[in-house]
Design a protein around this motif. Structure first.
Motif, mmCIF file in Angstrom:
data_model
loop_
_atom_site.group_PDB
_atom_site.id
_atom_site.type_symbol
_atom_site.label_atom_id
_atom_site.label_comp_id
_atom_site.label_asym_id
_atom_site.label_seq_id
_atom_site.Cartn_x
_atom_site.Cartn_y
_atom_site.Cartn_z
ATOM 1 N N ILE A 1 -0.979 0.780 -13.009
ATOM 2 C CA ILE A 1 0.298 1.271 -12.494
ATOM 3 C C ILE A 1 1.346 0.217 -12.839
ATOM 4 O O ILE A 1 1.220 -0.945 -12.463
ATOM 5 C CB ILE A 1 0.222 1.512 -10.976
ATOM 6 N N THR B 1 -6.195 2.795 -11.009
ATOM 7 C CA THR B 1 -6.329 1.523 -10.304
ATOM 8 C C THR B 1 -4.976 0.808 -10.364
ATOM 9 O O THR B 1 -4.146 1.093 -11.233
ATOM 10 C CB THR B 1 -7.423 0.652 -10.945
ATOM 11 N N PRO B 2 -4.703 -0.128 -9.429
ATOM 12 C CA PRO B 2 -3.393 -0.798 -9.412
ATOM 13 C C PRO B 2 -2.998 -1.434 -10.737
ATOM 14 O O PRO B 2 -1.814 -1.438 -11.097
ATOM 15 C CB PRO B 2 -3.568 -1.850 -8.316
ATOM 16 N N LYS C 1 -7.965 9.062 -11.132
ATOM 17 C CA LYS C 1 -7.400 8.135 -10.159
ATOM 18 C C LYS C 1 -7.117 6.801 -10.839
ATOM 19 O O LYS C 1 -7.979 6.238 -11.515
ATOM 20 C CB LYS C 1 -8.355 7.939 -8.979
ATOM 21 N N THR D 1 -6.832 3.846 -5.352
ATOM 22 C CA THR D 1 -5.490 4.256 -4.953
ATOM 23 C C THR D 1 -5.485 5.784 -4.868
ATOM 24 O O THR D 1 -6.471 6.437 -5.221
ATOM 25 C CB THR D 1 -4.417 3.816 -5.980
ATOM 26 N N TRP E 1 3.024 2.126 -2.025
ATOM 27 C CA TRP E 1 3.115 2.594 -3.413
ATOM 28 C C TRP E 1 1.840 3.289 -3.860
ATOM 29 O O TRP E 1 1.887 4.256 -4.611
ATOM 30 C CB TRP E 1 3.391 1.409 -4.339
ATOM 31 N N PHE E 2 0.712 2.816 -3.392
ATOM 32 C CA PHE E 2 -0.570 3.307 -3.890
ATOM 33 C C PHE E 2 -1.172 4.419 -3.032
ATOM 34 O O PHE E 2 -2.082 5.114 -3.475
ATOM 35 C CB PHE E 2 -1.562 2.150 -3.998
ATOM 36 N N LYS E 3 -0.659 4.582 -1.822
ATOM 37 C CA LYS E 3 -1.180 5.633 -0.940
ATOM 38 C C LYS E 3 -0.217 6.805 -0.793
ATOM 39 O O LYS E 3 -0.644 7.946 -0.630
ATOM 40 C CB LYS E 3 -1.474 5.045 0.450
ATOM 41 N N PRO F 1 0.794 -1.240 0.000
ATOM 42 C CA PRO F 1 0.000 0.000 0.000
ATOM 43 C C PRO F 1 0.824 1.286 0.000
ATOM 44 O O PRO F 1 0.302 2.332 -0.394
ATOM 45 C CB PRO F 1 -0.825 -0.124 1.291
ATOM 46 N N THR G 1 2.928 -2.804 -10.813
ATOM 47 C CA THR G 1 2.087 -3.916 -10.343
ATOM 48 C C THR G 1 2.349 -5.206 -11.102
ATOM 49 O O THR G 1 2.482 -6.286 -10.508
ATOM 50 C CB THR G 1 0.597 -3.538 -10.480
ATOM 51 N N VAL H 1 -3.020 7.351 -6.444
ATOM 52 C CA VAL H 1 -2.175 7.680 -7.590
ATOM 53 C C VAL H 1 -3.051 8.342 -8.651
ATOM 54 O O VAL H 1 -4.049 7.766 -9.091
ATOM 55 C CB VAL H 1 -1.508 6.412 -8.167
ATOM 56 N N PRO I 1 2.845 7.523 -2.967
ATOM 57 C CA PRO I 1 3.880 7.409 -4.007
ATOM 58 C C PRO I 1 4.857 8.573 -3.941
ATOM 59 O O PRO I 1 4.464 9.718 -3.664
ATOM 60 C CB PRO I 1 3.071 7.438 -5.307
#
Length: 381
Positions: A273, A269-270, A267, A258, A145-147, A143, A276, A260, A149
């Motif tokens: 990115i 999604t993983p 926004k 996320t 990375w996604f919260k 998390p 992932t 990001v 970055p």
């Protein structure tokens, strides 16, 4: 003369009492510690006991993350790093010892309530992998990375974004954990990797040279991870190395939210990115000579209220289908023996100082034998 005799008697009583306390202390120490620091030798006779990892191993394996913040702070307070040997870790170690590595990779999923010790169990497994010559692919906490970055950049792939600084930081972490083993194995790249008109990593380069390129040229750090993961999967399948994948907060890869944001303020999604995909690839079952130990956690999905800690719920349909079949390993609260040993350890390290009769029963009730709650309750004592 009388005064001298009294002093002599007092000294004898004092030193006799001191010796008795020392013996009692050693006996207590044997109850909650073990000197067996090699994880391959941990058996059920060591259950509930603490073992110590060296400062050098801690720096190499967890210098760039891997411990919850509260546990990291505690290791500094106690001036040592210890793990309790618990059933979930012993269970996975026993499974690994019996594994036929010619078969597709087995995925183990650690799950449990908040604060029961999933991350520390994973740390125990990382130490096992290090001591048994597995190349480690470790993500301390997905998390992050996604919260939070470090930087977001447009990707060469349309509709995707890169996290170049996070990718480079992970490569530094990988290098720190694996340099000694990679130098010993001398693994080489199987093909040319062309980064630009002027930059190429030719076939026959060492994997450490590949990693160094991604660290020094942050723009290509995500591509370097893709190349590295691909090479390790192939080299493990060719029996040139063993690989252990350890990922904490794995279910965040399948979350729909996320923080990001792309340059169009959308926004991401993983799955949009780029960092992932390599880690989804390495947790697939299409390779051998490896093992995956993954943690699913409610805290990894703080954007929503999570009602259950069970893997199927936290992974969602996509994550569950990606891992199926896998072996679920539950991490539970302390049993009575583990609780008692933890209390004795805290007393030994002076984490608990002001105690009254029955204090342990009160702590057991208030904490519900949850390791994290127990640690916080003991802090003011």
């Amino acid at each position: 003369m009388l005064t001298s005799s009294l002093k002599s008697l007092a000294n004898k009583i004092y030193f006799s009492r001191f010796s008795t306390l020392a013996v009692e202390s050693i006996a207590t120490l044997d109850d909650f510690r073990t000197n067996e620091s090699h994880t391959s030798n941990h058996t059920e006779q060591h259950l509930g006991r603490f073992y110590t990892i060296s400062a050098e191993e801690k720096k190499k394996l967890f210098g760039n993350g891997g411990f919850p913040k509260s546990f990291e702070k505690q290791t500094k307070t106690f001036a040592e790093t210890t793990f309790m040997i618990r059933q979930p870790a012993l269970e996975i170690i026993e499974y690994i010892k019996r594994t036929n590595f010619n078969n597709p990779v087995i995925r183990y999923v650690l799950y449990g309530e908040n604060g029961v010790g999933k991350s520390i169990t994973l740390a125990h497994m990382i130490h096992y992998g290090y001591q048994n010559d597995f190349v480690l692919i470790h993500i301390p906490w997905v998390p992050n990375w996604f919260k939070r970055p470090k930087e977001i950049a447009n990707s060469d792939k349309e509709g995707f974004v890169d996290l170049p600084f996070d990718a480079a930081a992970w490569l530094v972490h990988f290098k720190l954990q694996n340099t000694d083993l990679l130098n010993k194995l001398n693994l080489k790249t199987s093909k040319d990797y062309v980064w630009s008109k002027r930059e190429t990593t030719p076939a026959g380069s060492t994997l450490l040279q590949l990693v160094e390129h991604g660290i020094n040229r942050i723009k290509f750090s995500t591509g370097t991870i893709e190349a590295l993961i691909s090479e390790l999967k192939q080299q493990a399948t060719d029996n040139k190395c063993k690989v252990m994948v350890c990922i904490d907060g794995y279910n965040a890869f399948f979350h729909s939210k996320t923080r990001v944001v792309s340059d169009t303020k959308a926004k991401m999604t993983p799955n949009k990115i780029t960092i992932t995909q390599p880690f989804l690839n390495i947790t697939n079952f299409d390779w051998k000579n490896g093992v995956c130990v993954l943690v699913v956690d409610k805290i990894a999905l703080t954007e929503d209220r999570m009602e259950s800690h069970l893997p199927k719920y936290l992974l969602g349909m996509n994550g569950f289908e990606h891992l199926d079949p896998f072996i679920p390993i539950k991490v539970a609260k302390y049993d009575d023996k583990e609780f008692e040993n933890c209390i004795n350890y805290y007393l030994n390290r002076k984490w608990i100082q002001n105690v009254e009769k029955g204090f342990d029963a009160e702590l057991k009730f208030l904490s519900g034998q949850n390791p994290y709650k127990l640690m916080n309750l003991c802090a003011p004592l």
